[in-house]
Design a protein around this motif. Sequence first.
Motif, mmCIF file in Angstrom:
data_model
loop_
_atom_site.group_PDB
_atom_site.id
_atom_site.type_symbol
_atom_site.label_atom_id
_atom_site.label_comp_id
_atom_site.label_asym_id
_atom_site.label_seq_id
_atom_site.Cartn_x
_atom_site.Cartn_y
_atom_site.Cartn_z
ATOM 1 N N GLY A 2 0.817 -1.198 0.000
ATOM 2 C CA GLY A 2 0.000 0.000 0.000
ATOM 3 C C GLY A 2 0.857 1.257 0.000
ATOM 4 N N ARG A 3 1.882 1.289 0.859
ATOM 5 C CA ARG A 3 2.801 2.434 0.899
ATOM 6 C C ARG A 3 3.553 2.553 -0.425
ATOM 7 N N LEU A 4 3.949 1.412 -0.976
ATOM 8 C CA LEU A 4 4.668 1.434 -2.247
ATOM 9 C C LEU A 4 3.812 2.071 -3.337
ATOM 10 N N LEU B 20 5.451 3.154 -6.596
ATOM 11 C CA LEU B 20 6.183 1.910 -6.848
ATOM 12 C C LEU B 20 5.200 0.766 -7.004
ATOM 13 N N ARG B 21 5.611 -0.245 -7.712
ATOM 14 C CA ARG B 21 4.767 -1.422 -7.904
ATOM 15 C C ARG B 21 5.595 -2.676 -7.724
ATOM 16 N N VAL B 22 4.918 -3.804 -7.576
ATOM 17 C CA VAL B 22 5.570 -5.089 -7.305
ATOM 18 C C VAL B 22 5.146 -6.084 -8.377
ATOM 19 N N VAL B 23 6.128 -6.800 -8.932
ATOM 20 C CA VAL B 23 5.857 -7.867 -9.897
ATOM 21 C C VAL B 23 6.510 -9.132 -9.358
ATOM 22 N N GLU B 24 5.740 -10.201 -9.249
ATOM 23 C CA GLU B 24 6.226 -11.443 -8.646
ATOM 24 C C GLU B 24 6.419 -12.532 -9.690
ATOM 25 N N LEU C 254 14.505 -2.122 -9.142
ATOM 26 C CA LEU C 254 14.849 -1.418 -10.370
ATOM 27 C C LEU C 254 14.477 0.048 -10.178
ATOM 28 N N ILE C 255 15.474 0.926 -10.295
ATOM 29 C CA ILE C 255 15.353 2.280 -9.769
ATOM 30 C C ILE C 255 15.382 3.314 -10.882
ATOM 31 N N ASP C 256 14.321 4.106 -10.955
ATOM 32 C CA ASP C 256 14.317 5.327 -11.767
ATOM 33 C C ASP C 256 14.693 6.525 -10.892
ATOM 34 N N GLU C 257 13.949 6.700 -9.791
ATOM 35 C CA GLU C 257 14.175 7.829 -8.897
ATOM 36 C C GLU C 257 14.635 7.316 -7.536
ATOM 37 N N GLU C 258 15.888 7.552 -7.221
ATOM 38 C CA GLU C 258 16.484 7.053 -5.989
ATOM 39 C C GLU C 258 15.731 7.525 -4.748
ATOM 40 N N ALA C 259 15.285 8.774 -4.748
ATOM 41 C CA ALA C 259 14.659 9.354 -3.560
ATOM 42 C C ALA C 259 13.445 8.549 -3.091
ATOM 43 N N LYS C 260 12.693 7.987 -4.004
ATOM 44 C CA LYS C 260 11.509 7.204 -3.619
ATOM 45 C C LYS C 260 11.908 5.991 -2.785
ATOM 46 N N ARG D 182 14.746 5.591 -1.084
ATOM 47 C CA ARG D 182 15.308 6.040 0.198
ATOM 48 C C ARG D 182 14.194 6.381 1.181
ATOM 49 N N ALA D 183 13.168 7.066 0.723
ATOM 50 C CA ALA D 183 12.078 7.487 1.602
ATOM 51 C C ALA D 183 11.320 6.297 2.183
ATOM 52 N N LEU D 184 11.297 5.207 1.447
ATOM 53 C CA LEU D 184 10.562 4.017 1.900
ATOM 54 C C LEU D 184 11.444 3.041 2.664
#
Length: 449
Positions: free
Chosen positions: A51-53, A58-62, A112-118, A120-122
Amino acid sequence: MDKGTDSLDGHRCRLLSKRGANGVLPGFVFALFLTATAHAEWPTPRPLDEGRLAVAGLRVVESRHATLVTDAASSAEIDNLPRLIDLAAPQWGERFGVEEDRLNTWRLRVYLIDEEAKFRALGLWPDKSGDFQHGLSLGYEVWVRQQATDYYRRHLLLHEATHSFMATLLGSCGPGWYMEGMAELCGTHAWDPATRKLRLAVIPASRDAAPDWGRIGLVRQDADAGKALSIEAVMRIDNRMVLSTESYAWVWALDGFLDHHPAYQERFRKAPGWVTSDEFDQSFRSVFAKDRRRLDQEWRLFTKTLDYGHDLKREAIDFRGGAPLAAGGSRRVKIAADRGWQSAGVAVKAGEPIHISATGRYVIGHEPDGAPWPCEPNGITLDYHAGRPLGELLATVDAGPGAFIEPTPIGLAADYTPPAAGTLYLRVNDAPDALAENEGEVTAVVTAR
């Protein structure tokens, strides 16, 4: 990242240990071989609050073996990355000798990172190694920064995931040259999206097949400038410091050469059994001791002629000793057009000339429509390789500094004065990636003067 040269120069891979109050080995960058860490010592990936993601973008793929956490926009290529790990896992398992029951339960977290700050914040950023430039592997987690091409994104993911697989399931990755060489080797892949088939540890067929990678060009650049590394020099590459892109190219070249060469592959693939030993390099030297001179000669030839699609099975030198010719005697030998250097079975002495004549008609290539290029031992001028006519008969001796890398043109007939004592070798002139196109053979006659 430099296009055509590629870069992993910001890569870090550190080993977590039970040493120290914070659970991390002191210092900044460490090679995995410094500590043999048991499977159970690696912490499980940090928990995820989907939910926070989602709120943060951000999203999750399994998939079976991987969980992808990313802020990159959904696409078929990116959403397939966890499946890429699924396809790679059994290949790693077979290569590194991991039992099926352990392989079945192995999972990897991929950021997989586009924006590092996201991230770090999580709280999804590595605490102690957060300054990596391209990729990072820590136990069951890998971080990969977004890349400009699909190929290099996959390459970087497979590189880091190879580190994680070895570290968590083997307990170590071995010394720096082997650790980084295997990650580079397994990262160099062929992917067919139509059939969804993945092959690891390939020599790319062309530059277009591996955009932004560039390792072959870097090795050839050094070799052509007289700065080729010996095997021992590659083994001294130390990943306890940030490696140059050239260093990644050289460790890939050595591991790729040994892994693909028919004479050395079986012995090289024993190396995963040594990764937790302080005697790794000694074990390596021991298994190749009996033919180390030949290994070093073939390595020099490989680095001097390396190209996309390099066919090591056909380029492998046919090492066989020779016997001296009687005064005025001769020896007839068949030389296959689709192979590299082949022994003529004749022992020669330095400075004592012999005469070589050749006959035969063979195929040295094809037109785009499949029509063959017929050739005789003086070669053809429709194309050239290494500055000489394609298909021309060449000679060398298996001794001296120019062995196999400074051949002498023979053509239909020529006197040849060996620069060193040894065995005479012959081949037709062609690139290492083109031998499979050739058909037929040359009949050479070697006559004592």
